[in-house]
Design a protein around this motif. Structure first.
Motif, short mmCIF file in Angstrom:
data_model
loop_
_atom_site.label_atom_id
_atom_site.label_comp_id
_atom_site.label_asym_id
_atom_site.label_seq_id
_atom_site.Cartn_x
_atom_site.Cartn_y
_atom_site.Cartn_z
N GLN A 445 -11.94 -42.59 48.84
CA GLN A 445 -12.07 -42.03 47.70
C GLN A 445 -12.34 -42.64 46.49
OE1 GLN A 445 -10.76 -38.32 46.10
NE2 GLN A 445 -11.02 -37.02 47.83
N GLY A 446 -12.16 -44.31 47.25
CA GLY A 446 -11.86 -45.58 46.42
C GLY A 446 -10.78 -45.80 45.15
N VAL A 447 -10.04 -45.52 46.24
CA VAL A 447 -7.57 -46.48 46.04
C VAL A 447 -7.52 -46.91 47.18
CG1 VAL A 447 -5.92 -45.84 45.52
CG2 VAL A 447 -7.85 -44.65 44.41
N ILE A 448 -7.61 -48.16 46.79
CA ILE A 448 -6.76 -48.97 47.82
C ILE A 448 -5.37 -49.28 47.68
CG2 ILE A 448 -6.43 -51.40 48.98
CD1 ILE A 448 -9.31 -51.72 48.38
N LEU A 449 -4.62 -48.82 48.82
CA LEU A 449 -2.83 -48.13 48.58
C LEU A 449 -2.54 -49.66 49.46
CD1 LEU A 449 -2.27 -44.88 48.07
CD2 LEU A 449 -1.93 -46.19 46.70
N GLY A 450 -1.67 -49.93 48.84
CA GLY A 450 -0.52 -50.97 50.65
C GLY A 450 0.45 -50.25 51.11
N ARG A 451 0.87 -50.81 51.56
CA ARG A 451 1.73 -49.69 52.82
C ARG A 451 2.99 -50.80 53.00
NH1 ARG A 451 -0.60 -47.22 57.77
NH2 ARG A 451 1.97 -46.93 58.16
N GLY A 452 4.02 -50.14 53.23
CA GLY A 452 5.09 -51.11 53.28
C GLY A 452 6.50 -49.76 54.13
N GLY A 453 7.74 -50.56 53.66
CA GLY A 453 8.68 -50.17 54.79
C GLY A 453 9.23 -50.17 56.15
N TYR A 454 10.10 -50.03 56.92
CA TYR A 454 10.85 -50.15 58.38
C TYR A 454 10.32 -49.26 58.96
CZ TYR A 454 13.28 -50.10 62.31
OH TYR A 454 13.01 -50.30 64.18
N TYR A 455 9.06 -48.13 58.09
CA TYR A 455 8.72 -47.15 59.51
C TYR A 455 6.76 -47.32 58.54
CZ TYR A 455 13.02 -45.37 60.00
OH TYR A 455 14.36 -45.19 60.42
N GLY A 456 6.43 -47.99 57.14
CA GLY A 456 5.69 -48.15 56.68
C GLY A 456 4.95 -46.22 56.59
N ASN A 457 5.88 -45.99 56.03
CA ASN A 457 5.71 -45.17 55.67
C ASN A 457 5.70 -44.94 53.85
OD1 ASN A 457 8.34 -45.51 55.66
ND2 ASN A 457 8.87 -43.05 54.70
N VAL A 458 5.70 -46.40 53.33
CA VAL A 458 5.97 -46.03 51.51
C VAL A 458 4.31 -46.69 51.28
CG1 VAL A 458 7.46 -47.29 49.76
CG2 VAL A 458 8.55 -46.43 52.68
N PHE A 459 3.62 -46.35 50.15
CA PHE A 459 2.57 -46.38 49.99
C PHE A 459 3.26 -47.51 48.57
CE2 PHE A 459 0.37 -42.50 51.21
CZ PHE A 459 0.14 -43.22 52.31
N ARG A 460 3.17 -48.69 48.52
CA ARG A 460 2.95 -50.12 47.94
C ARG A 460 1.98 -50.06 46.90
NH1 ARG A 460 3.80 -55.37 51.23
NH2 ARG A 460 4.61 -56.01 49.55
N ILE A 461 2.11 -49.80 46.02
CA ILE A 461 1.76 -49.81 44.96
C ILE A 461 2.17 -50.39 43.30
CG2 ILE A 461 0.51 -48.36 41.93
CD1 ILE A 461 1.37 -46.02 43.87
#
Length: 488
Positions: A445-461
């Motif tokens: 839908q046109g939004v690129i988010l990053g990911r992080g956190g130990y579990y990869g469960n945090v959307f990094r903005i």
């Protein structure tokens, strides 16, 4: 376009797609990318598979082939536009292909690209003076390098030479680089390999107000739902004292007494998922480090250059004065550039042996760095981060109140994280499969988010710092739309 608000979505049963296909209207953009003329999409994927390192795994189930960029927007090979909320991993500060930075680079390229600093050239001197003017008075000597890992490598060496001690402390969940030297600093198993690293490095308990065992209040417009487990007196969260006791135990039991070389801290943890510390913690930690003979190193690779909004440097929000500051990423708006800034006393230790970086502070990098600093001021970017970032955080907090799958919203300025959970009570992380579903749908839908956190469960903005309120509204509506499309 606002979408119909529904009851909080329960996150405990996993993710199943619904059939709804609502599309949120994207804010306008008058930039038209040039036609794509490169290899086909499939040829690019095959070339990547055959000739590039297998470590270079592209994001998303169907990876993007990015062709052009303009400010906060990226364009794929078909000309489709995306709102970039990750900024090339927190690197594009002013905006993709910012015209003033492009002009400065072009002008310098037509004059002189490279000599190394064995010769004098004006740009490195102009840049060193301008950059250090942005820092506290005691930080006046700068070493230019090319990446955050190089900067932290050098900071480690300087601290050990200056103090005559060897042991260094960082936090668990921290990220300070992936070179063989900085891999020891980084305390994040995702980024660890089975080779010798970290000799003399100790990892302290991470004082995390959301996942840490004592909770706490943080310096953010949005507090963790666990904040009430502690209290604040005179601007200091009382949970800080408990986390500080754990830090002090490392110094008591794991180090030669009074022989600490350095303490590294990100002002807000980046790769670790935009984790902040309880109010007052870092200032008291710096005092403890000083009492044990160490120097305090602030890693501003992701938090510097106005991104946190209230201050130009993240460490200023903690009321501390580091002995060494490392910086990269946003310093060059995507151009390979990094720096270490320190005191004259610490820098003098490098007189005892030759230290040299071939590309550090080259004319082209220096011209770009000057332009970035000038435009940060001309466009009042720090204030924009404060205003737009605070609005972003508060609207995300409203979304957290609507959907249980969002366990925590945190950050400051445009350094933001949204932690996704399966169970809001136990804080168990959302599964990788569910994260990928949401991540892919946002991209579609046109939004690129990053990911992080130990579990990869945090959307990094952490977007280019030129984004607008309309971009925030678009993002919130896309997220709401996507979360409505998943049945939990």
């Amino acid at each position: 376009m606002m979408l119909k608000r529904i009851m909080r979505v329960n996150a405990r049963q996993g993710v199943r797609l619904l059939s709804s296909q609502n599309v949120v209207e994207m804010p306008p953009c008058d930039y038209k990318p040039p036609p794509y003329k490169g290899p086909t999409y499939q040829d690019n994927r095959q070339i990547r598979k055959d000739f590039l390192s297998p470590v270079m795994v592209p994001h998303f189930t169907n990876p993007l082939l990015i062709h052009a960029g303009h400010m906060q927007w990226l364009f794929d090979h078909t000309g489709r536009r995306y709102l970039d909320l990750f900024g090339g991993i927190v690197t594009v500060s002013l905006g993709h292909c910012h015209p003033k930075v492009v002009a400065a680079a072009t002008e310098q390229m037509n004059k002189l690209w490279h000599t190394t600093h064995i010769y004098m050239h004006p740009k490195i001197h102009e840049y060193a003076e301008l950059l250090t003017s942005k820092l506290p008075e005691h930080l006046k000597v700068v070493y230019f390098v090319n990446s955050g890992s190089e900067a932290n490598d050098l900071a480690m060496m300087m601290a050990r030479l200056y103090t005559g001690s060897f042991d260094i402390i960082t936090f668990r969940n921290s990220y300070h680089g992936a070179s063989p030297y900085t891999a020891g600093l980084t305390a994040h198993g995702t980024w660890k390999y089975n080779f010798a690293n970290g000799f003399g490095i100790h990892h302290a308990m991470n004082p995390d107000p959301y996942r840490g065992i004592w909770g706490g209040y943080r310096d953010s417009p949005v507090q963790s739902l666990r904040a009430g487990e502690s209290e604040v007196q005179d601007g200091v969260c009382l949970s800080s004292e408990k986390y500080l006791a754990q830090l002090e135990e490392i110094m008591m039991y794991s180090l030669p007494k009074g022989k600490l070389a350095a303490f590294f801290a990100e002002s807000i943890q980046g790769v670790g998922g935009a984790v902040q510390y309880p109010l007052g913690y870092l200032k008291k930690a710096f005092e403890l480090v000083k009492a044990n003979g160490g120097v305090c190193i602030s890693d501003e690779v992701q938090t510097g250059f106005g991104r946190t909004g209230e201050h130009f440097w993240g460490f200023e929000g903690h009321g501390v004065k580091p002995d060494i500051v490392t910086m990269a990423k946003g310093i060059g708006n995507g151009f390979p550039l990094a720096a270490v800034v320190t005191t004259k006393e610490i820098s003098d230790t490098l007189k005892n042996a030759l230290h040299f970086n071939t590309f550090g502070g080259n004319p082209l990098a220096s011209a770009v760095g000057i332009s970035v600093l000038e435009e940060l001021e001309n466009e009042n970017i720090q204030q924009r981060c404060q205003d737009i970032g605070t609005y972003f955080l508060r609207t995300l907090a409203e979304l957290r109140d609507e959907f249980e799958i969002i366990g925590d919203v945190r950050g400051k300025g445009l350094m933001i994280g949204a932690e996704m959970v399966k169970d809001p009570v136990t804080r168990s992380p959302l599964s990788p499969e569910a994260m990928m579903t949401i991540w892919d749908l946002c991209k579609d839908q046109g939004v690129i988010l990053g990911r992080g956190g130990y579990y990869g469960n945090v959307f990094r903005i952490k977007p280019p710092m030129c984004i607008t309120k309309e971009d925030v509204d678009f993002t919130i509506n896309v997220l709401r739309n996507v979360l409505h499309k998943v049945n939990h």
